[in-house]
Motif scaffolding. Structure first.
Motif, short mmCIF file in Angstrom:
data_model
loop_
_atom_site.label_atom_id
_atom_site.label_comp_id
_atom_site.label_asym_id
_atom_site.label_seq_id
_atom_site.Cartn_x
_atom_site.Cartn_y
_atom_site.Cartn_z
N ARG A 1 17.31 -3.19 -26.88
CA ARG A 1 16.57 -4.44 -26.67
C ARG A 1 16.69 -5.39 -27.86
N ARG A 2 16.61 -4.84 -29.07
CA ARG A 2 16.64 -5.68 -30.27
C ARG A 2 18.04 -6.11 -30.67
N GLY A 3 19.02 -5.30 -30.30
CA GLY A 3 20.40 -5.57 -30.70
C GLY A 3 20.98 -6.77 -29.99
N GLY A 4 22.00 -7.31 -30.58
CA GLY A 4 22.66 -8.47 -29.99
C GLY A 4 23.91 -8.10 -29.23
N ALA A 5 24.07 -6.82 -28.93
CA ALA A 5 25.29 -6.36 -28.26
C ALA A 5 25.29 -6.76 -26.79
N ASP A 6 26.48 -6.97 -26.27
CA ASP A 6 26.60 -7.28 -24.85
C ASP A 6 26.68 -5.98 -24.05
N HIS A 7 26.69 -6.10 -22.75
CA HIS A 7 26.66 -4.96 -21.84
C HIS A 7 27.79 -3.98 -22.12
N ASP A 8 29.00 -4.46 -22.28
CA ASP A 8 30.15 -3.57 -22.51
C ASP A 8 30.01 -2.77 -23.81
N ASP A 9 29.51 -3.43 -24.86
CA ASP A 9 29.31 -2.74 -26.14
C ASP A 9 28.25 -1.65 -26.02
N ILE A 10 27.20 -1.94 -25.27
CA ILE A 10 26.14 -0.95 -25.07
C ILE A 10 26.66 0.25 -24.31
N VAL A 11 27.37 0.00 -23.21
CA VAL A 11 27.93 1.09 -22.41
C VAL A 11 28.90 1.92 -23.25
N GLN A 12 29.74 1.26 -24.01
CA GLN A 12 30.71 1.96 -24.85
C GLN A 12 30.00 2.83 -25.89
N ALA A 13 28.96 2.32 -26.51
CA ALA A 13 28.22 3.08 -27.51
C ALA A 13 27.52 4.29 -26.89
N LEU A 14 26.94 4.12 -25.71
CA LEU A 14 26.27 5.23 -25.03
C LEU A 14 27.27 6.30 -24.61
N ALA B 1 30.24 6.85 -26.02
CA ALA B 1 30.77 7.47 -27.23
C ALA B 1 29.80 8.51 -27.79
N ALA B 2 28.51 8.26 -27.64
CA ALA B 2 27.50 9.19 -28.14
C ALA B 2 27.27 10.36 -27.18
N GLY B 3 27.82 10.28 -25.98
CA GLY B 3 27.66 11.36 -25.01
C GLY B 3 26.33 11.36 -24.30
N VAL B 4 25.68 10.21 -24.24
CA VAL B 4 24.37 10.13 -23.59
C VAL B 4 24.48 10.50 -22.11
N ASP B 5 25.53 10.06 -21.46
CA ASP B 5 25.70 10.38 -20.03
C ASP B 5 25.84 11.88 -19.82
N GLU B 6 26.58 12.54 -20.69
CA GLU B 6 26.76 14.00 -20.58
C GLU B 6 25.45 14.72 -20.89
N ALA B 7 24.69 14.21 -21.82
CA ALA B 7 23.41 14.83 -22.16
C ALA B 7 22.44 14.75 -20.98
N PHE B 8 22.37 13.58 -20.33
CA PHE B 8 21.52 13.45 -19.16
C PHE B 8 21.98 14.40 -18.05
N ALA B 9 23.28 14.45 -17.82
CA ALA B 9 23.82 15.34 -16.79
C ALA B 9 23.47 16.79 -17.10
N GLY B 10 23.55 17.17 -18.36
CA GLY B 10 23.21 18.53 -18.75
C GLY B 10 21.76 18.88 -18.48
N VAL B 11 20.87 17.93 -18.75
CA VAL B 11 19.44 18.16 -18.48
C VAL B 11 19.21 18.33 -16.98
N PHE B 12 19.80 17.44 -16.19
CA PHE B 12 19.60 17.52 -14.74
C PHE B 12 20.23 18.78 -14.16
N ASP B 13 21.40 19.17 -14.66
CA ASP B 13 22.03 20.41 -14.20
C ASP B 13 21.16 21.62 -14.51
N ALA B 14 20.67 21.68 -15.74
CA ALA B 14 19.83 22.81 -16.14
C ALA B 14 18.55 22.88 -15.30
N ALA B 15 17.94 21.73 -15.08
CA ALA B 15 16.70 21.70 -14.29
C ALA B 15 16.98 22.11 -12.85
N SER B 16 18.08 21.64 -12.29
CA SER B 16 18.38 21.99 -10.90
C SER B 16 18.69 23.47 -10.76
#
Length: 96
Positions: free
Chosen positions: A49-62, A64-79
């Motif tokens: 919210r505070r950053g001045g990054a555009d949508h593509d930069d945000i998606v790329q940063a997320l 690169a950090a593996g946030v999508d894989e981390a979320f998938a891992g949580v949902f897989d483990a819970a299921s």
């Protein structure tokens, strides 16, 4: 003039108690880990919210950090746990 950082956030690694004690996670571990994870996600949301990054930069940063894989891992483990619990309930009532 103060220069503002262009980075959303930098987190090298996050080690949870579950990772430190592989295979021995308990309800207490989840009670500690879940709020910690939520706090980290809230910090990330605030940085976006505070950053001045555009949508593509945000998606790329997320990505690169593996946030999508981390979320998938949580949902897989819970299921897996929910499916396992459902199987336990079915087995408990097989005699009916």
């Amino acid at each position: 003039m103060e220069q503002q950082s262009t980075s959303l956030a930098r987190i090298g690694t996050v080690e949870t108690s579950a990772q430190r004690t592989r295979g021995t996670a308990s309800v207490e571990d989840l009670a500690v880990s879940a709020p910690t994870a939520a706090g980290a996600l809230n910090l990330l949301a605030d940085a976006v919210r505070r950053g001045g990054a555009d949508h593509d930069d945000i998606v790329q940063a997320l990505e690169a950090a593996g946030v999508d894989e981390a979320f998938a891992g949580v949902f897989d483990a819970a299921s897996e746990r929910v499916i396992g619990a459902a199987g336990d309930v079915r087995r408990a009532f097989e005699w009916l």
